[in-house]
Design an enzyme around this catalytic site. Structure first.
Site, PDB file in Angstrom:
ATOM      1  CG  LEU A 484      -1.931   1.146   1.309  1.00  0.00           C
ATOM      2  CD1 LEU A 484      -2.854   1.155   0.093  1.00  0.00           C
ATOM      3  CD2 LEU A 484      -2.744   1.048   2.600  1.00  0.00           C
ATOM      4  CG  MET A 487       0.324  -0.145  -4.794  1.00  0.00           C
ATOM      5  SD  MET A 487      -1.044  -1.288  -4.637  1.00  0.00           S
ATOM      6  CE  MET A 487      -2.178  -0.650  -5.850  1.00  0.00           C
ATOM      7  CB  CYS A 488      -0.637   5.595  -1.394  1.00  0.00           C
ATOM      8  SG  CYS A 488      -2.125   4.584  -1.242  1.00  0.00           S
ATOM      9  CB  THR A 489       1.362  10.020  -3.953  1.00  0.00           C
ATOM     10  OG1 THR A 489       1.035   9.582  -5.261  1.00  0.00           O
ATOM     11  CG2 THR A 489       2.441  11.079  -4.029  1.00  0.00           C
TER      12      THR A 489
END
Length: 606
Positions: A484, A487-489
């Site tokens: 996670l 995948m997230c900025t």
């Protein structure tokens, strides 16, 4: 019977709201800090005076000299627009009108008697509040202590010879010499029998106050016992008067002529246009206000029209997209389009300024566009929900992905600058190639945890690199099998604002003509928040770049979707086409040669 000569007020002003709209435009775009007097013009229909005063009408066209008209006469006036309300208030109104009266006197003594009639407006324009302060005067002057008496008066018929002859003259004042109408020049005034004046007043035996101007000039040029003036009017009250002047012993000039306000007091007038204007129009002008103020003093040669007319396409409507759009708005850009394939999540509103809690679950691009219109209704903004085909991500729905590709290409063709603001690296590949193919300005912004990169892609002229020019591998699937946090900025919240603002400032600087009034336009800007430092640098284009290589551009141009589909299914085809595969092979071969030791080779240590 001798009687004192009385005078009627000379004029009344009628200032249309369009005059102030034009004054606003001229102040912002043309006058700026220039507070010199500007010419004003009003047309007088000399045959249609119906009131007891001259009507000075000012409209938006009063700043331009009208064409000559045989039925009208052009009266020239002057505008003195102050830069601050304090200067307007502190202007010595008595001294001002006295100086103007002296100027008019000199014109009459040196040029023509018609030049002794003029008007002056002093004003201050509060362009932020759309409130205007002004005061108009028409100077009437006489020697201080002078008195005027009528010793005889007679009615002039409208069909008399002098009335008929004077109507043909497109002037307000003329001389009569040997019964013939002549120009009111200084030489003619010295020898004429009488002066003819198109009087503004309709009061019986009471002429307009500017009669004092005529008598003052005439008496200085030609001292005599009596002066005869024919006051010609558009009704039946025309009359001829024989006048005695007693100028007294005081040589100084006494001047009056300030207009009274609506309360009958000698004071300035004001008008507030904010309540009369369309709020959208007010917002439109207000957005441009601060920008146009740059041209007054700080950057007079800045090209604001070039910025305003630039059509911007934002690929990515997340944190960067929201902030970039707001800075574009602040620079006056009127055409902004959003592209995104996702919806607003609950974590977005606190970081992405165009979204609210109520927007969660709705398409990002559409909501961003609607929010921008609420902020500034005059912006032309659209949101497009489409998925940008990503290199290295195999085709799963060819019909839809092809439609997305074609829609993306059409959008890139119809815009001037493309902002690449997406998360995934591979998402930037296709727009980079399309931008190069269609010769568009491409601005890239990418974020790290405490760092960012802003760069403009090069073109055939400047030979500068693009986002992929430092890579020896074509981008591939970077999203599969990621945790996670990968995948997230994950970035410090302030980094996006820094990158977004610099991305737009880079564009604005790049759009300026040379020599650039905003400074240099770097190729790339790298920011490091851990040291609060930015570094500008430039890198050349790479001949084997997977996005800028000529073979890659040609393949996309010739084969379109077929080439894109191949790149989606197998990114290595792009490496082969660009020459990156060969570079990789040569690197591996060189590495093997460096470590190709024979069995007999020994390492010497010691």
């Amino acid at each position: 019977m001798v009687s004192d000569l009385k005078f009627a007020p000379s004029f009344q002003s009628f200032v249309d709201s369009s005059f102030f709209h034009e004054l606003s435009r001229l102040k912002l775009d043309i006058f700026k800090l220039d507070s010199d007097e500007k010419a004003l013009y009003t047309q007088l229909d000399l045959n249609q005076f119906t009131s007891n005063v001259l009507a000075i009408s000012l409209r938006d066209d009063s700043f331009q000299k009208p064409d000559n008209d045989e039925h009208n006469i052009i009266l020239k006036g002057y505008l003195l627009n102050f830069n601050t309300i304090e200067l307007f208030k502190n202007c010595n109104k008595i001294q001002f009108i006295k100086e103007k009266g002296q100027e008019l006197l000199q014109r009459g003594l040196e040029n023509d008697l018609n030049e002794i009639i003029s008007f002056y407006m002093i004003s201050f324009a509060d362009l932020k509040k759309y409130k205007f302060y002004y005061w108009i005067c028409m100077p009437s002057f006489q020697s201080d202590g002078a008195t005027y008496q009528i010793i005889s008066s007679k009615v002039i018929a409208s069909d008399s010879d002098i009335s008929v002859s004077f109507i043909k003259q497109n002037v307000i004042i003329a001389c009569v010499i040997s019964g013939v109408i002549q120009k009111a020049t200084p030489d003619n005034l010295k020898v004429c029998e009488k002066v003819v004046f198109k009087d503004f007043s309709h009061l019986k035996d009471i002429p307009s106050a500017v009669t004092k101007n005529i008598l003052t000039v005439w008496s200085k040029l030609s001292p005599r016992e009596t002066y005869t003036i024919c006051f010609l009017r558009s009704d039946e009250s025309s009359f001829e008067a024989e006048i005695i002047i007693n100028n007294g012993n005081n040589p100084s000039l006494k001047v009056s002529g300030w207009e009274k306000n609506g309360l009958g007091k000698l004071a300035p007038k004001s008008i507030d246009l904010s309540s009369l204007m369309d709020p959208v129009k007010i917002a439109d002008q207000a957005v441009d206000l601060n920008l146009k103020l740059m041209k007054w003093r700080i950057a007079p040669k800045i090209d604001l029209d070039g910025i305003r007319n630039t059509k911007a396409l934002l690929l990515g409507s997340g944190t960067l997209g929201c902030y970039v759009s707001r800075v574009l708005l602040a620079w006056g850009v009127r055409h902004i389009s959003f592209v995104d394939n996702s919806t607003v999540s609950f974590s977005n509103p606190v970081r992405q300024s165009l979204y609210n809690f109520e927007d969660c679950g709705k398409p990002k691009a559409q909501i961003a566009s609607e929010a921008l219109k609420r902020i500034f209704p005059s912006v032309e903004s659209s949101g497009y929900q489409l998925e940008i085909p990503m290199i290295g991500h195999p085709v799963t729905n060819e019909k839809k992905q092809r439609q997305d590709y074609e829609a993306l290409e059409d959008l890139i063709k119809s815009h001037d600058v493309i902002f690449l603001l997406m998360d995934a690296r591979e998402t930037r590949w296709l727009p980079s190639v399309l931008g190069r193919l269609h010769n568009k300005i491409v601005i890239n912004a990418a974020l790290g945890f405490d760092s960012y990169l802003v760069m403009r892609h090069g073109n055939d002229d400047d030979k500068l690199g693009c986002y992929f020019c430092n890579d020896i591998l074509a981008p591939s699937d970077s999203l599969t099998d990621r945790t996670l946090d990968q995948m997230c900025t994950v970035t410090r919240p302030g980094v996006a604002l820094l990158a977004a603002s610099q991305a737009v400032e880079l564009l604005v600087t790049y759009l300026q003509p040379t020599p650039n009034v905003l400074g240099t336009s770097p190729h790339q800007i790298r920011g490091f928040l851990n040291e609060f430092k930015t570094v500008s640098q430039s890198t050349p284009e790479y001949e084997h770049c997977c996005a800028g290589n000529k073979s890659v551009i040609s393949a996309l141009q010739e084969n379109g979707w077929n080439f894109v589909r191949q790149a989606l299914d197998d990114y290595k085809c792009v490496e082969k086409l660009s020459g990156l595969s060969k570079v990789q092979e040569e690197a591996e071969l060189a590495l093997e040669e460096d470590f190709d030791f024979s069995e007999d080779d020994e390492f010497v240590t010691g």
